[in-house]
Scaffold this motif. Structure first.
Motif, PDB file in Angstrom:
ATOM      1  N   SER A 146       0.860  -1.230   0.013  1.00  0.00           N
ATOM      2  CA  SER A 146       0.052   0.091   0.016  1.00  0.00           C
ATOM      3  C   SER A 146       0.836   1.297  -0.006  1.00  0.00           C
ATOM      4  N   ALA A 147       0.343   2.415  -0.227  1.00  0.00           N
ATOM      5  CA  ALA A 147       0.826   3.763  -0.081  1.00  0.00           C
ATOM      6  C   ALA A 147       1.123   3.886   1.285  1.00  0.00           C
ATOM      7  N   ASN A 148       1.900   5.004   1.795  1.00  0.00           N
ATOM      8  CA  ASN A 148       2.350   5.443   2.997  1.00  0.00           C
ATOM      9  C   ASN A 148       1.317   6.024   3.760  1.00  0.00           C
ATOM     10  N   LYS A 149       0.736   5.524   4.757  1.00  0.00           N
ATOM     11  CA  LYS A 149      -0.314   6.438   5.626  1.00  0.00           C
ATOM     12  C   LYS A 149      -0.107   7.766   6.026  1.00  0.00           C
ATOM     13  N   ASN A 150       1.554   7.898   6.412  1.00  0.00           N
ATOM     14  CA  ASN A 150       2.135   9.074   6.817  1.00  0.00           C
ATOM     15  C   ASN A 150       2.502  10.101   5.469  1.00  0.00           C
ATOM     16  N   ALA A 187      -8.401  24.244  -7.346  1.00  0.00           N
ATOM     17  CA  ALA A 187      -8.359  23.337  -8.548  1.00  0.00           C
ATOM     18  C   ALA A 187      -8.744  21.785  -7.982  1.00  0.00           C
ATOM     19  N   PRO A 188      -9.177  21.137  -9.229  1.00  0.00           N
ATOM     20  CA  PRO A 188      -9.307  19.621  -8.882  1.00  0.00           C
ATOM     21  C   PRO A 188      -8.047  18.927  -8.740  1.00  0.00           C
ATOM     22  N   ILE A 189      -8.171  18.061  -7.886  1.00  0.00           N
ATOM     23  CA  ILE A 189      -6.957  17.099  -7.560  1.00  0.00           C
ATOM     24  C   ILE A 189      -7.384  15.688  -7.500  1.00  0.00           C
ATOM     25  N   MET A 190      -6.687  14.952  -8.240  1.00  0.00           N
ATOM     26  CA  MET A 190      -6.760  13.407  -8.355  1.00  0.00           C
ATOM     27  C   MET A 190      -5.642  12.680  -7.853  1.00  0.00           C
ATOM     28  N   LEU A 191      -5.997  11.964  -6.724  1.00  0.00           N
ATOM     29  CA  LEU A 191      -5.030  11.237  -6.167  1.00  0.00           C
ATOM     30  C   LEU A 191      -5.347   9.733  -6.415  1.00  0.00           C
ATOM     31  N   ARG A 192      -4.080   8.905  -6.561  1.00  0.00           N
ATOM     32  CA  ARG A 192      -4.060   7.304  -6.840  1.00  0.00           C
ATOM     33  C   ARG A 192      -3.353   6.650  -5.858  1.00  0.00           C
ATOM     34  N   ASN A 193      -3.640   5.300  -5.979  1.00  0.00           N
ATOM     35  CA  ASN A 193      -3.067   4.320  -4.829  1.00  0.00           C
ATOM     36  C   ASN A 193      -3.444   4.811  -3.592  1.00  0.00           C
ATOM     37  N   VAL A 194      -4.630   5.280  -3.409  1.00  0.00           N
ATOM     38  CA  VAL A 194      -5.094   5.665  -1.871  1.00  0.00           C
ATOM     39  C   VAL A 194      -5.637   4.519  -1.403  1.00  0.00           C
ATOM     40  N   VAL A 196      14.760  25.174  10.111  1.00  0.00           N
ATOM     41  CA  VAL A 196      15.894  24.602  10.333  1.00  0.00           C
ATOM     42  C   VAL A 196      15.818  23.409  11.197  1.00  0.00           C
ATOM     43  N   ASN A 197      16.535  22.462  11.101  1.00  0.00           N
ATOM     44  CA  ASN A 197      16.336  21.178  11.966  1.00  0.00           C
ATOM     45  C   ASN A 197      14.868  20.606  11.571  1.00  0.00           C
ATOM     46  N   ALA A 198      14.596  20.614  10.339  1.00  0.00           N
ATOM     47  CA  ALA A 198      13.510  19.781   9.649  1.00  0.00           C
ATOM     48  C   ALA A 198      13.609  18.547   9.551  1.00  0.00           C
ATOM     49  N   ALA A 199      12.363  17.786   9.803  1.00  0.00           N
ATOM     50  CA  ALA A 199      12.464  16.188   9.659  1.00  0.00           C
ATOM     51  C   ALA A 199      12.610  16.014   7.843  1.00  0.00           C
ATOM     52  N   CYS A 200      13.293  15.012   7.713  1.00  0.00           N
ATOM     53  CA  CYS A 200      13.453  14.744   6.236  1.00  0.00           C
ATOM     54  C   CYS A 200      13.070  13.173   5.875  1.00  0.00           C
ATOM     55  N   GLU A 201      12.108  12.711   6.596  1.00  0.00           N
ATOM     56  CA  GLU A 201      11.697  11.296   6.342  1.00  0.00           C
ATOM     57  C   GLU A 201      11.018  11.093   4.787  1.00  0.00           C
ATOM     58  N   PRO A 202      11.060  10.022   4.281  1.00  0.00           N
ATOM     59  CA  PRO A 202      10.520   9.670   3.026  1.00  0.00           C
ATOM     60  C   PRO A 202       9.001  10.305   2.817  1.00  0.00           C
ATOM     61  N   HIS A 203       8.171  10.089   3.709  1.00  0.00           N
ATOM     62  CA  HIS A 203       6.804  10.712   3.596  1.00  0.00           C
ATOM     63  C   HIS A 203       6.927  12.326   3.545  1.00  0.00           C
ATOM     64  N   VAL A 204       7.861  12.833   4.192  1.00  0.00           N
ATOM     65  CA  VAL A 204       7.919  14.498   4.339  1.00  0.00           C
ATOM     66  C   VAL A 204       8.393  14.698   2.822  1.00  0.00           C
ATOM     67  N   GLU A 236       4.906   3.390  -2.763  1.00  0.00           N
ATOM     68  CA  GLU A 236       4.969   2.355  -1.888  1.00  0.00           C
ATOM     69  C   GLU A 236       5.336   2.983  -0.525  1.00  0.00           C
ATOM     70  N   ASP A 237       4.858   2.190   0.475  1.00  0.00           N
ATOM     71  CA  ASP A 237       5.303   2.718   1.852  1.00  0.00           C
ATOM     72  C   ASP A 237       6.177   1.988   2.260  1.00  0.00           C
ATOM     73  N   PHE A 238       7.551   2.610   2.579  1.00  0.00           N
ATOM     74  CA  PHE A 238       8.797   2.005   2.973  1.00  0.00           C
ATOM     75  C   PHE A 238       8.582   1.140   4.138  1.00  0.00           C
ATOM     76  N   HIS A 239       7.583   1.564   5.241  1.00  0.00           N
ATOM     77  CA  HIS A 239       7.278   0.668   6.513  1.00  0.00           C
ATOM     78  C   HIS A 239       6.893  -0.592   5.996  1.00  0.00           C
ATOM     79  N   GLU A 240       5.910  -0.652   4.882  1.00  0.00           N
ATOM     80  CA  GLU A 240       5.304  -1.899   4.758  1.00  0.00           C
ATOM     81  C   GLU A 240       6.196  -2.962   3.916  1.00  0.00           C
ATOM     82  N   VAL A 241       7.024  -1.991   3.115  1.00  0.00           N
ATOM     83  CA  VAL A 241       8.101  -2.909   2.141  1.00  0.00           C
ATOM     84  C   VAL A 241       8.910  -3.511   3.163  1.00  0.00           C
ATOM     85  N   ALA A 242       9.666  -2.869   4.323  1.00  0.00           N
ATOM     86  CA  ALA A 242      10.447  -3.377   5.365  1.00  0.00           C
ATOM     87  C   ALA A 242       9.714  -4.761   6.191  1.00  0.00           C
ATOM     88  N   THR A 243       8.351  -4.230   6.347  1.00  0.00           N
ATOM     89  CA  THR A 243       7.717  -5.397   7.203  1.00  0.00           C
ATOM     90  C   THR A 243       7.632  -6.661   6.410  1.00  0.00           C
TER      91      THR A 243
END
Length: 431
Positions: free
Chosen positions: A20-24, A38-45, A187-195, A234-241
């Motif tokens: 699945s996609a990453n919830k975060n 503006a209209p927005i289309m999101l996929r793999n939700v 400054v000191n921003a989080a840099c996780e893949p979901h960010v 893809e959710d990297f958490h789920e891949v690792a799991t």
């Protein structure tokens, strides 16, 4: 009502999984759509609880939302929201707080119940978020049980240095900065893949963001946002799991993963237990060794460690799955959760399987792995990855185990049980 998961384990898991996609990533992106007419289309939700809550909230607000759950698409048009609409945010999910920047820009006001829920990992303060909203011109007050945010004026940008690299505070700053005039910097921003994925979406929507994936992010204010057609990765958490499930059951699992560049440290952590991950043609594979064994350090008097902290460390959300490996692997491992003070208290449930663990303090746990484990009935705290870790241990043991209060798995992974069933685990919900 208590939701139980019955697991009849002992089989080697084999097969391929499309995660699945990453919830975060999904939840912040949904919140950020409030910036645009503006209209927005999101996929793999994914069809998860928090997406359902946001869908209901948007509909109540007046948004036109079309959700095709089978196709995993969500079409959003916020232009139908009335300027007189009132917004009291859903209290049952922490992601609510990331809707405040969009609501302030659109309606000038947002209300949030004082106690914001989430996983039971420990104290999760909202003060850093309040500081962000104030920096961008909002006033904050209490009215009964509500915290009320009101937009008083549009600022010329802001600069903030976080005390710690908070994911949601970073995301709130970036979204808020797009509504300001001029340049803002964190400054000191989080840099996780979901960010980074949120930043990618905002850039496609018309935002100008520099430094994503680093600790210093600069954002230019944006006057007009454009239509977007975006597909979540893809959710990297789920891949690792799923890779960890392969290791713990002696299996051979491949998982679709289009961003293997995020896995260098995760791969090295698997190696600490004698398990090797390979990446090829958009797939990640772990073929389990004959026996999991904790690898010895060259500095022989030190215990092998897995340390979890803000990215680019091992994420705290992944620590439970490696604890499950530590329980199975022959040898000793120290696990150090540097983020949450309530993230390890569930270790007592592992003892019901016959595992030997020692909690050194609220942040450090030692597993003495390799013991023969037995089926058990265990209870999960309200922490997604802990419920999965308990399932992992159960899946590795011959016989039937029951995981009580396993419902947190559904918060992030709607297809998780169906997927592991396809790999060879006999598992079912007992609602």
């Amino acid at each position: 009502m208590m939701t139980a998961l019955r697991v009849r384990g002992g089989q080697k898991l084999v097969g391929k999984i499309d995660p699945s996609a990453n919830k975060n990533a999904v939840l912040p992106v949904l919140c950020a759509t409030l910036l645009s007419d503006a209209p927005i289309m999101l996929r793999n939700v994914p069809e998860i609880t928090d997406v359902q809550r946001i869908h209901a909230f948007f509909s109540d607000l007046g948004t036109t939302v079309e959700w095709d759950k089978d196709a995993k698409t969500l079409r959003i048009d916020h232009s139908t929201i009335s300027s007189s609409a009132k917004a009291k945010l859903p209290q049952a999910m922490r992601a609510s707080i990331m809707m405040i920047p969009g609501l302030l820009a659109r309606l000038g006001e947002a209300r949030l119940e004082h106690e914001v829920k989430g996983c039971t990992l420990g104290a999760r303060e909202i003060d850093p978020h309040v500081q962000v909203f104030k920096a961008f011109g909002a006033e904050t007050s209490y009215e009964g049980k509500d915290i009320v945010f009101r937009n008083t004026h549009k600022v010329d940008g802001a600069r903030m240095w976080l005390e710690y690299a908070s994911v949601t505070t970073t995301e709130n700053f970036i979204i808020s900065a797009l509504t300001a005039k001029g340049t803002s910097q964190i400054v000191n921003a989080a840099c996780e893949p979901h960010v980074q994925e949120l930043c990618t979406f905002l850039e496609k929507m018309g935002g100008k963001i520099r430094g994503k994936g680093t600790s210093m992010v600069t954002v230019e204010g944006c006057d007009k946002f454009q239509s977007v057609d975006y597909t979540f990765v893809e959710d990297f958490h789920e891949v690792a799991t799923f890779l960890a499930l392969s290791a713990v059951t002696g299996g051979d699992i491949s998982v679709r993963n289009t961003q293997p560049e995020d896995f260098m440290l995760i791969d090295r952590t698997f190696e600490k237990f004698g398990a090797h991950v390979s990446h090829e043609d958009g797939w990640s594979r772990l073929e389990a060794p004959a026996e999991l064994c904790v690898q010895q350090n060259f500095t022989s008097h030190l215990t092998t460690k897995v340390e979890a902290a803000p990215w680019p460390y091992i994420p705290a959300d992944l620590l439970p799955i490696f604890i499950a490996l530590g329980v199975k692997a022959k040898g000793q491992t120290m696990f150090w959760n540097k983020v949450y003070e309530g993230g390890l208290t569930w270790h007592t449930e592992l003892s019901l399987f016959g595992a030997h663990t020692l909690l050194c303090d609220p942040h450090r746990l030692i597993t003495f792995g390799g013991d023969t484990l037995r089926p058990a009935t265990v209870t999960s705290p309200y922490i997604i990855r802990v419920a999965i870790a308990l399932l992992m241990v159960a899946a590795s043991i011959d016989g039937e185990s029951t995981i009580l209060d396993a419902d947190p798995i559904r918060r992030a992974h709607p297809d998780f049980v169906k997927n592991i069933d396809s790999l060879g685990v006999d598992v079912s919900w007992d609602d």
